[in-house]
Design an enzyme around this catalytic site. Structure first.
Site: not given
Length: 346
Positions: A313, A293
């Site tokens: 994020n 990620h």
């Protein structure tokens, strides 16, 4: 007699205070309460299933995730875990479905020697600044928290975030850049749209073409449309990019302090990451070579003697600490935070 009653009252108040401090979510719930909570979760997240069998299946997945969250939080409230977890919009996803959502496609062999920053130079420059903490959110470098949706486009968000910071550093103007521009137009550079990509590929594309703003090329969270790039609407350009020396957290901190926000990739293939809510994240099962990620490193600091990174994020503000994570910074390359880290140069 009065003293006895007073002691009993104090004792009772202490007992009650102990119960008050226990979060309601950790109390034992009846089947009816769990069913009601399931309905509330579906309503809050706009989720509905056509078939009853699907509802039953998803509720079972959701309950397993719920139990894992509560197990962690029991440890957290006993001081045995440094971070809390909370149910979120990913509650009905299986581990495999979650992995498909992540979207980083990182090849640790892509580092090129000529594109790797010099650790000694970074250290020298950072020492001259003498920062003990950095937070680019407070300095105007960071746009609002965005949401990639159910598309594995984290690599695009990490890339735009790093370029946004460099453009602010150069121009004093913070402009939200287009992830969709990257999603649609970088296939020939080695990216795979919603199925993952590299930040280096995104940077290669921007070096050659520039990048539009989100306003002129809005995000759709799908990768089935053609490339609508318009060179007349380009608002950001970079000339090159540099990698952080592999696994070197000190070099990463030095680059962050002297350059600006850094594009990073981490091992997020853990339920603890999926449902992270607050605190300093420290997952013992993290693998520094299993990067899944992409995120944006925007700062570092310390709390209670524990050093941490501040990471942005792209899952919206309902995840983590308003869309951010604090991850432990201990020189051990936790979750591979310094395994694949790079920054563009405007």
């Amino acid at each position: 007699m009065g003293q006895v009653l007073w002691r009993l009252l104090i004792s009772r108040m202490l007992v009650l205070s102990l119960f008050v401090d226990i979060p309601l979510s950790l109390a034992v719930e009846s089947d009816e309460e769990v069913a009601a909570e399931w309905k509330l979760w579906k309503k809050a997240n706009g989720v509905d299933y056509d078939e009853e069998s699907d509802d039953i299946k998803r509720k079972s997945i959701w309950e397993k995730n719920k139990n894992l969250i509560e197990d962690n939080n029991r440890k957290y409230y006993r001081g045995k875990s440094a971070f809390a977890m909370a149910m979120n919009k990913y509650g009905d996803l299986t581990r495999l479905e979650y992995k498909q959502l992540l979207g980083a496609s990182v090849n640790l062999n892509v580092h090129k020697v000529e594109k790797t920053a010099n650790a000694e130079t970074l250290r020298y420059n950072a020492q001259n600044l003498g920062y003990t903490s950095v937070d680019y959110r407070m300095m105007g470098y960071v746009t609002e928290v965005k949401d990639q949706g159910y598309c594995g486009s984290c690599w695009a968000f990490s890339s735009t975030g790093a370029i946004e910071g460099q453009m602010f550093k150069k121009t004093g103007q913070l402009v939200s850049l287009s992830e969709q521009n990257l999603l649609d137009c970088t296939w020939t550079y080695g990216s795979y749209g919603c199925n993952g990509g590299w930040m280096s590929s995104a940077f290669d594309y921007v070096i050659n073409n520039g990048l539009q703003a989100s306003e002129t090329y809005p995000y759709t969270s799908v990768d089935t449309q053609p490339c609508f790039y318009d060179s007349n609407k380009v608002v950001a350009r970079i000339s090159e990019y540099k990698y952080i020396p592999y696994g070197n957290e000190q070099a990463l901190a030095d680059a962050l302090a002297t350059v600006g926000p850094i594009a990073i990739a981490v091992d997020s293939d853990h339920t603890s990451f999926m449902f992270y809510s607050s605190g300093i994240y420290d997952e013992p099962m993290c693998n520094p070579n299993n990067l899944s990620h992409a995120m944006l490193l925007v700062g570092y600091g310390s709390e209670g003697g524990i050093d941490y990174w501040i990471i942005k994020n792209s899952w919206g503000t309902s995840w983590g600490e308003g869309g951010y994570m604090r991850m432990i910074r201990n020189g051990s390359n936790t979750c591979g935070i310094a395994s694949y880290a790079l920054y563009p140069i405007a």
